[in-house]
Design a protein around this motif. Structure first.
Motif, PDB file in Angstrom:
ATOM      1  N   UNK A 148     -11.653   1.803  -3.167  1.00  0.00           N
ATOM      2  CA  UNK A 148     -10.588   2.746  -2.841  1.00  0.00           C
ATOM      3  C   UNK A 148      -9.283   2.164  -3.377  1.00  0.00           C
ATOM      4  N   UNK A 149      -8.700   2.822  -4.367  1.00  0.00           N
ATOM      5  CA  UNK A 149      -7.393   2.421  -4.895  1.00  0.00           C
ATOM      6  C   UNK A 149      -6.344   3.196  -4.119  1.00  0.00           C
ATOM      7  N   UNK A 150      -5.493   2.474  -3.410  1.00  0.00           N
ATOM      8  CA  UNK A 150      -4.634   3.103  -2.413  1.00  0.00           C
ATOM      9  C   UNK A 150      -3.175   2.687  -2.572  1.00  0.00           C
ATOM     10  N   UNK A 151      -2.306   3.690  -2.711  1.00  0.00           N
ATOM     11  CA  UNK A 151      -0.871   3.426  -2.722  1.00  0.00           C
ATOM     12  C   UNK A 151      -0.434   3.059  -1.303  1.00  0.00           C
ATOM     13  N   UNK A 152       0.610   2.249  -1.173  1.00  0.00           N
ATOM     14  CA  UNK A 152       1.058   1.822   0.151  1.00  0.00           C
ATOM     15  C   UNK A 152       2.123   2.747   0.713  1.00  0.00           C
ATOM     16  N   UNK A 153       3.159   3.049  -0.068  1.00  0.00           N
ATOM     17  CA  UNK A 153       4.238   3.894   0.438  1.00  0.00           C
ATOM     18  C   UNK A 153       4.070   5.318  -0.050  1.00  0.00           C
ATOM     19  N   UNK A 154       3.691   6.199   0.882  1.00  0.00           N
ATOM     20  CA  UNK A 154       3.552   7.624   0.598  1.00  0.00           C
ATOM     21  C   UNK A 154       4.268   8.391   1.702  1.00  0.00           C
TER      22      UNK A 154
END
Length: 336
Positions: free
Chosen positions: A51-57
């Motif tokens: 899972x490639x996941x952005x931190x700040x959304x």
């Protein structure tokens, strides 16, 4: 071929990352999402490896969202992709296997993917697993029951009889705590309060996530990847795949103990409930089990004779050394 999902609130970032993964090879993107809610709806069906996941959304922190995602697909690993370097320590404390800064460099992306392959192969080798036809570990499906001992000391064995080791003492305690509640959902703050009562809240949160990750990895390694469930801010354990000495003892005590049960009663009760671990939250059950066990021995004693009666009396003296009646009955028995 590894399966991956990508989560980022920027469409361009998703497109660039997919292109880079295609260029690296060995990874198939099975889902791209602009928000966590959409990813959660499909994660369980997609069952990604990565899972490639952005931190700040917007409205979401990726570090917190990882918890919900892993509850849906516990076999996956997280690689964070972000424009902010300040979260690196928190990410690795939560045992992410990668932390990539935007713009993502292809060589660093390749290293993160290679790290997954290496860790996956290492764990499979440790546990004597062979890849299945779909390229996943044969141990992931796991059909046999785990065997748990909690009387005296806590020991957990996999279906093949191998003792499961714990990365930290808190990982072991978290397993014990969730199993102790028998499938009843427990709020996160209760878990934290009981396992880290004297730790600052921020630090306790970090330790909680790290310990939960370690627990899931240990159970996955034992062939039970989906035993810890998360929902509505609560956690619970699927205990139906665990056979324990306590449950067997409970069965004997409920049916009414007979002299013929004595040998099994002695073998099962190696000591008090979680005696060696000495978890404070287990104290009330220690007393309840010991009291019922003593009553059970008394019941078995009524029809017992010979060496069985002697052993029952000696066990009662061990458990209640200040009860004179046990000594008197033993003297009477030995005098006959």
């Amino acid at each position: 071929m590894l399966r991956a999902i990508l989560i980022d609130d920027e469409e361009l970032a998703l497109a660039v990352l997919e292109i880079l993964l295609l260029e690296i090879g060995g990874v198939t993107v099975v889902g791209k999402f602009l928000g966590i809610s959409e990813a959660l709806e499909q994660c369980a069906d997609l069952q990604p490896d990565l899972i490639f996941l952005d931190i700040e959304m917007p409205g979401t922190n990726g570090l917190e969202a990882a918890e919900s995602l892993l509850a849906q697909c516990s076999a996956a690993e997280i690689i964070y992709v972000t424009a902010h370097h300040q979260y690196a320590v928190e990410a690795f404390e939560a045992n992410a296997i990668g932390y990539l800064l935007k713009p993502v460099a292809k060589d660093r992306l390749a290293k993160a993917v290679s790290r997954y392959v290496y860790l996956h192969a290492r764990d499979a080798k440790r546990n004597g697993e062979l890849p299945g036809k779909d390229g996943k570990d044969a141990g992931h499906a796991g059909s046999g029951k785990l065997s748990l001992k909690v009387l005296g000391s806590m020991e957990l064995y996999n279906a093949d009889g191998r003792l499961i080791t714990w990365r930290t003492k808190k990982t072991k305690e978290m397993f014990a705590y969730l199993w102790h509640h028998g499938g009843t959902p427990v709020y996160r703050y209760h878990l934290i309060d009981h396992l880290w009562p004297d730790t600052a809240p921020d630090r306790a949160q970090t330790l909680f996530h790290t310990t939960l990750y370690n627990l899931r990895k240990a159970l996955k390694s034992a062939g039970c990847p989906d035993m810890v469930v998360f929902g509505d801010e609560r956690y619970w354990m699927r205990t139906e795949r665990i056979a324990s000495d306590y449950e067997r003892l409970e069965q004997l005590m409920k049916k009414g103990c007979q002299p013929g049960d004595a040998e099994e009663l002695f073998a099962l009760y190696r000591g008090d409930y979680l005696e060696i671990e000495h978890y404070e939250w287990a104290n009330s059950r220690i007393y309840d089990i010991r009291t019922t066990y003593v009553q059970c021995l008394e019941q078995a004693l009524e029809g017992a004779s010979g060496s069985v009666r002697e052993r029952l009396l000696r066990k009662l003296i061990e458990l209640e050394p200040y009860q004179e009646k046990h000594y008197d009955r033993l003297k009477q028995h030995l005098g006959n």
